[in-house]
Design an enzyme around this catalytic site. Structure first.
Site, PDB file in Angstrom:
ATOM      1  N   ASP A   9       0.867  -1.164   0.000  1.00 33.35           N
ATOM      2  CA  ASP A   9       0.000   0.000   0.000  1.00 33.35           C
ATOM      3  C   ASP A   9       0.912   1.225   0.000  1.00 33.35           C
ATOM      4  OD1 ASP A   9      -2.365   1.579   0.289  1.00 33.35           O
ATOM      5  OD2 ASP A   9      -1.952   1.735   2.425  1.00 33.35           O
ATOM      6  N   ASP A  11      -0.077   4.985   1.176  1.00 33.70           N
ATOM      7  CA  ASP A  11      -0.248   5.882   2.321  1.00 33.70           C
ATOM      8  C   ASP A  11      -0.245   5.099   3.627  1.00 33.70           C
ATOM      9  OD1 ASP A  11      -0.720   8.357   0.778  1.00 33.70           O
ATOM     10  OD2 ASP A  11      -2.469   7.260   0.054  1.00 33.70           O
TER      11      ASP A  11
END
Length: 214
Positions: A9, A11
């Protein structure tokens, strides 16, 4: 056995962008008549999409303007461009993956523009060139598994040969739906919510190479 692909991922996993994003979001929503704190935003919205935030707030009776999405993105991108720290230990993890010959990529509910900003100021952007999967481009967002499945397909590996590194329940749900092993990065809490959805929780990026059996 080490994975054949590691899907990060963005953020909260590669870059510490969540505090900035949620500060701006809290200020914006409060200004529009939906008073929330940064912690409220983290609890309610982390791991989702900004259009989903707008839908949720409108469903609660708040009259957001038609151009709200463009405006909030502009505010968030300006704040991120002013400085987005890298998650400690990530460059070393990527170095270890390179040394082991294991490819990696990023799969995010955020836009390409946002990744340009957050990955472009800390040396990460070249390392993910041609290896970025955005929900805004693919038109599928976590917790739907499509983002992760698209990444696996692009690298010619099966879901069982991948590992996902996530920090939000929606990302963990997407990994589980894709039948991909998920390590849940919990830097600020015990990771109980991530574990509840099937993630193997860890708290320090320095521990990730060992978890990946590098």
């Amino acid at each position: 056995m080490p994975p054949k692909l590691v899907i990060f991922d963005c953020d909260g996993v590669l870059v510490d962008s969540e505090p900035v994003t949620n500060r701006v979001l809290a200020e914006n929503l409060t200004r529009h008549g939906f008073p929330v704190t940064v912690d409220d935003c983290l609890d309610l919205f982390v791991g989702g999409t900004m259009s989903g935030v707008g839908d949720e707030v409108r469903a609660r009776g708040v009259d957001l303007p038609d151009n709200w999405l463009d405006d909030v993105y502009a505010d968030i991108y300006a704040a991120l461009a002013a400085g987005t720290p890298i998650i400690a230990g990530i460059p070393q993890v990527l170095d270890r993956l390179d040394q082991a010959g294991i490819p990696f990529c990023v799969a995010s509910n955020g836009s390409e523009e946002k990744m340009d900003i957050t990955l472009g100021q800390n040396g990460l952007s070249p390392r993910f060139a041609g290896r970025r999967f955005s929900a805004h481009v693919l038109k599928v967002a976590k917790p739907d598994p499509g983002l992760f499945l698209a990444a696996a397909d692009a690298f010619g590996v099966t879901p069982a040969e991948c590992v996902v590194v996530e920090d939000s329940p929606s990302g963990v749900k997407a990994a589980r739906a894709a039948d991909i092993c998920c390590f849940g990065y919990a830097a600020h809490d015990d990771g109980r919510q991530l574990a509840a959805h099937g993630a193997r929780v860890f708290h320090d990026m320095a521990d990730l190479p060992k978890l990946l059996e590098l």
